[in-house]
Design a protein around this motif. Structure first.
Motif, PDB file in Angstrom:
ATOM      1  N   LEU A  30       0.934  -1.296   0.096  1.00  0.00           N
ATOM      2  CA  LEU A  30       0.099  -0.149  -0.222  1.00  0.00           C
ATOM      3  C   LEU A  30       0.858   1.167   0.023  1.00  0.00           C
ATOM      4  CD1 LEU A  30      -2.500  -1.104   2.766  1.00  0.00           C
ATOM      5  CD2 LEU A  30      -3.189  -0.983   0.374  1.00  0.00           C
ATOM      6  N   SER A  31       0.541   2.052  -1.093  1.00  0.00           N
ATOM      7  CA  SER A  31       1.384   3.482  -0.812  1.00  0.00           C
ATOM      8  C   SER A  31       0.324   4.446  -0.579  1.00  0.00           C
ATOM      9  CB  SER A  31       2.473   3.494  -2.160  1.00  0.00           C
ATOM     10  OG  SER A  31       1.296   3.490  -3.549  1.00  0.00           O
ATOM     11  N   LEU A  32      -0.520   4.351  -1.844  1.00  0.00           N
ATOM     12  CA  LEU A  32      -1.633   5.865  -1.891  1.00  0.00           C
ATOM     13  C   LEU A  32      -2.396   5.568  -0.426  1.00  0.00           C
ATOM     14  CD1 LEU A  32      -2.382   4.969  -5.348  1.00  0.00           C
ATOM     15  CD2 LEU A  32      -0.734   6.649  -4.528  1.00  0.00           C
ATOM     16  N   HIS A  33      -2.868   4.488   0.169  1.00  0.00           N
ATOM     17  CA  HIS A  33      -3.998   4.309   1.125  1.00  0.00           C
ATOM     18  C   HIS A  33      -3.398   5.264   2.396  1.00  0.00           C
ATOM     19  CE1 HIS A  33      -5.509   1.499  -1.789  1.00  0.00           C
ATOM     20  NE2 HIS A  33      -6.641   1.407  -0.749  1.00  0.00           N
ATOM     21  N   GLY A  34      -1.995   5.489   2.368  1.00  0.00           N
ATOM     22  CA  GLY A  34      -1.600   6.308   3.669  1.00  0.00           C
ATOM     23  C   GLY A  34      -2.218   7.867   3.399  1.00  0.00           C
ATOM     24  N   ALA A  35      -2.239   8.339   2.245  1.00  0.00           N
ATOM     25  CA  ALA A  35      -3.272   9.457   2.211  1.00  0.00           C
ATOM     26  C   ALA A  35      -4.393   9.593   2.661  1.00  0.00           C
ATOM     27  CB  ALA A  35      -2.927   9.999   0.745  1.00  0.00           C
ATOM     28  N   ARG A  36      -5.138   8.473   2.401  1.00  0.00           N
ATOM     29  CA  ARG A  36      -6.402   8.485   2.867  1.00  0.00           C
ATOM     30  C   ARG A  36      -6.470   8.284   4.173  1.00  0.00           C
ATOM     31  NH1 ARG A  36      -9.394   3.629   0.110  1.00  0.00           N
ATOM     32  NH2 ARG A  36      -9.196   5.083  -1.608  1.00  0.00           N
ATOM     33  N   GLU A  37      -5.645   7.641   5.050  1.00  0.00           N
ATOM     34  CA  GLU A  37      -5.447   7.497   6.545  1.00  0.00           C
ATOM     35  C   GLU A  37      -5.310   8.895   7.193  1.00  0.00           C
ATOM     36  OE1 GLU A  37      -5.957   4.792   8.466  1.00  0.00           O
ATOM     37  OE2 GLU A  37      -6.540   3.689   6.644  1.00  0.00           O
ATOM     38  N   LEU A  38      -4.636   9.604   6.282  1.00  0.00           N
ATOM     39  CA  LEU A  38      -4.417  10.742   7.043  1.00  0.00           C
ATOM     40  C   LEU A  38      -5.134  11.999   6.473  1.00  0.00           C
ATOM     41  CD1 LEU A  38      -1.713   9.479   7.710  1.00  0.00           C
ATOM     42  CD2 LEU A  38      -0.415  11.479   7.179  1.00  0.00           C
ATOM     43  N   GLY A  39      -6.229  11.596   5.533  1.00  0.00           N
ATOM     44  CA  GLY A  39      -7.146  12.744   5.098  1.00  0.00           C
ATOM     45  C   GLY A  39      -6.484  13.844   3.975  1.00  0.00           C
ATOM     46  N   MET A  40      -5.478  13.269   3.415  1.00  0.00           N
ATOM     47  CA  MET A  40      -4.682  14.471   2.628  1.00  0.00           C
ATOM     48  C   MET A  40      -4.905  14.026   1.207  1.00  0.00           C
ATOM     49  SD  MET A  40      -0.875  14.552   4.355  1.00  0.00           S
ATOM     50  CE  MET A  40      -0.700  15.445   6.017  1.00  0.00           C
ATOM     51  N   SER A  41      -4.412  14.978   0.413  1.00  0.00           N
ATOM     52  CA  SER A  41      -4.513  14.601  -1.252  1.00  0.00           C
ATOM     53  C   SER A  41      -3.068  13.777  -1.246  1.00  0.00           C
ATOM     54  CB  SER A  41      -4.350  15.802  -1.979  1.00  0.00           C
ATOM     55  OG  SER A  41      -3.075  16.582  -1.578  1.00  0.00           O
ATOM     56  N   ILE A  42      -3.087  12.949  -2.546  1.00  0.00           N
ATOM     57  CA  ILE A  42      -1.806  12.324  -2.655  1.00  0.00           C
ATOM     58  C   ILE A  42      -0.587  12.898  -3.026  1.00  0.00           C
ATOM     59  CG2 ILE A  42      -0.962  10.489  -4.479  1.00  0.00           C
ATOM     60  CD1 ILE A  42      -3.706   9.519  -4.725  1.00  0.00           C
ATOM     61  N   ASN A 317      -0.515  -8.647  -7.198  1.00  0.00           N
ATOM     62  CA  ASN A 317       0.176  -9.210  -8.334  1.00  0.00           C
ATOM     63  C   ASN A 317       0.942  -7.956  -9.150  1.00  0.00           C
ATOM     64  OD1 ASN A 317      -1.226  -9.670 -11.569  1.00  0.00           O
ATOM     65  ND2 ASN A 317      -1.811  -8.103 -10.036  1.00  0.00           N
ATOM     66  N   HIS A 318       0.703  -6.642  -8.518  1.00  0.00           N
ATOM     67  CA  HIS A 318       1.257  -5.723  -9.500  1.00  0.00           C
ATOM     68  C   HIS A 318       2.346  -4.870  -8.559  1.00  0.00           C
ATOM     69  CE1 HIS A 318       1.150  -3.037 -12.617  1.00  0.00           C
ATOM     70  NE2 HIS A 318       1.589  -1.950 -11.743  1.00  0.00           N
ATOM     71  N   GLY A 319       2.429  -4.891  -7.356  1.00  0.00           N
ATOM     72  CA  GLY A 319       3.220  -4.345  -6.390  1.00  0.00           C
ATOM     73  C   GLY A 319       2.982  -3.037  -5.970  1.00  0.00           C
ATOM     74  N   GLU A 320       1.297  -2.677  -6.188  1.00  0.00           N
ATOM     75  CA  GLU A 320       0.993  -1.670  -5.670  1.00  0.00           C
ATOM     76  C   GLU A 320      -0.523  -1.535  -5.738  1.00  0.00           C
ATOM     77  OE1 GLU A 320       0.845   2.136  -7.996  1.00  0.00           O
ATOM     78  OE2 GLU A 320       1.575   3.296  -6.187  1.00  0.00           O
ATOM     79  N   ILE A 321      -1.086  -1.613  -4.599  1.00  0.00           N
ATOM     80  CA  ILE A 321      -2.827  -1.985  -4.521  1.00  0.00           C
ATOM     81  C   ILE A 321      -3.267  -0.364  -4.847  1.00  0.00           C
ATOM     82  CG2 ILE A 321      -4.476  -2.206  -3.019  1.00  0.00           C
ATOM     83  CD1 ILE A 321      -2.631  -4.418  -1.678  1.00  0.00           C
ATOM     84  N   PRO A 322      -4.173  -0.560  -6.003  1.00  0.00           N
ATOM     85  CA  PRO A 322      -5.062   0.699  -6.293  1.00  0.00           C
ATOM     86  C   PRO A 322      -5.722   1.737  -5.277  1.00  0.00           C
ATOM     87  CG  PRO A 322      -5.482  -1.125  -7.869  1.00  0.00           C
ATOM     88  CD  PRO A 322      -4.613  -1.899  -6.531  1.00  0.00           C
ATOM     89  N   TRP A 323      -5.650   2.690  -5.747  1.00  0.00           N
ATOM     90  CA  TRP A 323      -6.360   3.720  -4.602  1.00  0.00           C
ATOM     91  C   TRP A 323      -7.902   3.047  -4.181  1.00  0.00           C
ATOM     92  CZ3 TRP A 323      -5.809   7.838  -1.458  1.00  0.00           C
ATOM     93  CH2 TRP A 323      -6.833   8.801  -1.278  1.00  0.00           C
ATOM     94  N   GLN A 324      -8.409   2.799  -5.334  1.00  0.00           N
ATOM     95  CA  GLN A 324      -9.816   2.179  -5.618  1.00  0.00           C
ATOM     96  C   GLN A 324     -10.306   1.185  -4.651  1.00  0.00           C
ATOM     97  OE1 GLN A 324      -8.088   3.234  -8.064  1.00  0.00           O
ATOM     98  NE2 GLN A 324      -9.021   5.276  -8.780  1.00  0.00           N
ATOM     99  N   VAL A 325      -9.280   0.324  -3.982  1.00  0.00           N
ATOM    100  CA  VAL A 325      -9.516  -0.767  -3.349  1.00  0.00           C
ATOM    101  C   VAL A 325      -9.875  -0.313  -1.837  1.00  0.00           C
ATOM    102  CG1 VAL A 325      -8.774  -2.755  -2.109  1.00  0.00           C
ATOM    103  CG2 VAL A 325      -7.946  -2.121  -4.355  1.00  0.00           C
TER     104      VAL A 325
END
Lengths: 352, 229
Positions: A30-42, A317-325
């Motif tokens: 997970l890379s992008l989901h951290g932004a969601r946790e913090l309520g920030m833009s990517i 399988n890709h090395g990065e889970i999409p933001w939409q998950v």
């Protein structure tokens, strides 16, 4: 029979040793989901190392998985080379127009200095801070693009194929420059506290080039580059196929291979047995619409096919889970691993 | 295709093992050997053989087989891409100057939505052109608004969209909405990596058709054009 509890690091190292730990290790990349946790833009999230540290620590606790992923975004290396980055609200930043416009540009190309790059410095700072927090209990995964795959962002896929096929001298020159940069960047992350390096090399997959060409190019480049990286490496195919080159990959010095959902996990496990640990292969794109039952079934199936005898880390399988998950799917995946991934995998016997 | 040329090609066919020539041509493409591929066509040369017969009997079947091979994981993308480029170049040599499409078809355009990964678009563009279709190339990095404006201006009837990133794939929904609002019945055909990993994604974003490789695109466009194979 109850397994003795292990730390994430012990769990992963045991599985890498082709033995069964207390349960199947889970890497939620997970890379992008951290932004969601913090309520920030990517974009805001990745602007400061401290944000990524906080995001990764929250994700580690929330999903009870087994790694810190010190990956910001794939084109950060292009950014360091002076390339254009395009941020999006609902997905990973993307590389803009390639900065190698013509083959002649390669002759005068200079790699960036790691220490003088602001964006790479943020990654190193994040790794250092994360290491202070998790110590040796949780592996920290650093990331580099392989010298062989980086040109897709440097010059575009189509031009790169033409370079590879028609311009051998310039191709070798570009690889030499990229190998220096890749080794330096990987080693800087290891010095900052990364446990291992994920070496993304999708161009080497048989989805992209035939095995013969891989043996003449990506294979030799990986062998040379991984020998210069002073720590363990995991080669990731970013959704590309690799079954026909498993034996070759094992000779590059890598210890892990990130595999595609397009190939059968049981066949991959047989091919990798005793040689490589498998990382994969949940379908990150389909994951967006999974129910809890779908997630449980996918996890159970993967463990059934590849879990026995260790040598397996469950991941996407890709090395990065999409933001939409959505979060509930990630929770369901984690719950399923804790339910079905505890060794010994007695339930597998019931499946014959 | 005129009757005389059909007769001429039939004459050549009676002496030539076409499936063997297709295989020979395909092997030349997979070996990325431009000269060998050209030689196969030169060997077939006969004053009565028309370019469309080269395309229909040799080029399209070879590219179709290569596309299927990629679908099955037997052939690599680099081979698909270079094969398409070679065929496009050969067709450029075969066709008269001031190249025109070989068969009538709806006005078509192709674009990479939002990002700059052009490979998929270039493969589809090459294979379609090598199969006798002409289309407008809107390039890469185009936004939804820019794309819809150009479709209106150019009166495009069939739009092919290539994407690599999931976030770009999801934008196709906005393209469809804007076209619907403008009361345009442009057919949207989408393709690219995200659609390979989620068979329901095309429907979710409102595309009319999903193609998993370039030769599927050729088959679909042929069908939409009402061309009998």
């Amino acid at each position: 029979m109850t397994s003795t509890y292990m730390t994430s690091m012990q769990r992963v190292l045991t599985s890498l040793g082709q033995k069964e730990p207390d349960r199947v290790p889970l890497f939620l990349l997970l890379s992008l989901h951290g932004a969601r946790e913090l309520g920030m833009s990517i974009k805001e999230y990745f602007s400061k190392a401290e944000n990524v540290v906080e995001g990764q620590m929250r994700l580690l606790t929330k999903y009870r998985h087994d790694c810190i992923y010190a990956f910001f975004y794939a084109p950060i290396e292009v950014e360091a080379w002076g390339g254009e980055i395009i941020f999006h609200e609902n997905g990973p930043p993307n590389s803009g127009r390639p900065f190698i416009h013509s083959f002649n540009d390669i002759e005068t190309l200079m790699p960036p200095h790691i220490s003088r790059s602001d964006c790479l410095a943020e990654v190193l700072k994040a790794i250092t801070l994360l290491k202070e927090k998790v110590g040796d209990d949780v592996p920290i995964i650093g990331v580099t693009m392989s010298p062989f795959s980086l040109p897709v962002m440097q010059m575009g896929f189509d031009k790169y194929f033409e370079l590879m096929h028609d311009q051998k001298i310039l191709f070798d020159h570009l690889m030499s420059i990229n190998e220096d940069f890749c080794a330096a960047w990987a080693n800087a992350q290891l010095e900052a506290g990364a446990t291992a390096i994920c070496y993304f090399d999708p161009v080497s997959s048989t989805t992209i080039i035939p095995r013969q060409m891989y043996l003449e190019t990506g294979f030799k480049i990986a062998k040379r580059t991984l020998a210069r990286i002073k720590g363990p490496a995991a080669t990731h195919m970013a959704s590309g196929r690799c079954l026909p080159i498993i034996d070759d990959l094992a000779q590059t010095g890598t210890v892990i291979v990130g595999v595609s959902v397009l190939e059968d996990l049981a066949e991959l496990k047989t091919a990798c047995k005793g040689k490589l640990t498998i990382l994969g292969n949940l379908n990150g794109i389909a994951m967006r619409r999974w129910t809890a039952a779908d997630a449980e079934a996918a996890v159970k199936d993967a463990i059934l096919k590849a879990g026995a005898s260790g040598g397996f880390i469950l991941s996407d399988n890709h090395g990065e889970i999409p933001w939409q998950v959505p979060d509930h799917v990630l929770t369901a995946i984690s719950d399923a691993v804790h339910k079905w991934g505890t060794y010994p995998l007695s339930w597998i016997k019931e499946h014959g | 295709m005129d009757d005389n040329s059909q007769k001429g090609f039939g004459k050549t066919q009676s002496k030539t093992n076409i499936p063997a020539k297709v295989h020979q041509f395909e092997q030349a493409l997979l070996s990325l050997d431009r000269l060998a591929a050209e030689r196969v066509l030169i060997d077939l040369s006969d004053s009565s053989v028309t370019p469309s017969q080269y395309v229909e009997q040799i080029i399209v079947p070879a590219l179709d087989h290569i596309g299927s091979g990629w679908e099955q994981g037997e052939i690599a993308l680099s081979q698909v891409y270079i094969s398409g480029r070679i065929c496009e170049e050969l067709l450029g040599k075969i066709l008269p100057s001031g190249r025109q499409s070989l068969q009538p078809h709806p006005k078509m355009a192709i674009a990479v939505l939002q990002d700059h990964h052009q490979l998929g678009k270039r493969i589809v563009h090459s294979v379609l052109r090598a199969s006798g279709f002409e289309l407008i190339d809107y390039g890469a990095g185009i936004t939804v608004n820019e794309l819809v404006d150009r479709i209106k201006r150019d009166e495009v009837q069939v739009l092919l969209i290539s994407v690599l990133m999931l976030s770009s794939a999801l934008l196709v929904e906005d393209v469809r909405l804007q076209l619907d609002r403008a009361d345009l019945d442009t057919t949207i055909i989408i393709g690219g990596a995200p659609f390979r990993f989620d068979e329901n994604l095309g429907q979710e974003v409102g595309a009319h058709h999903t193609c998993l490789n370039a030769t599927e695109g050729v088959e679909l466009v042929t069908r939409l054009a009402g061309i009998e194979k």
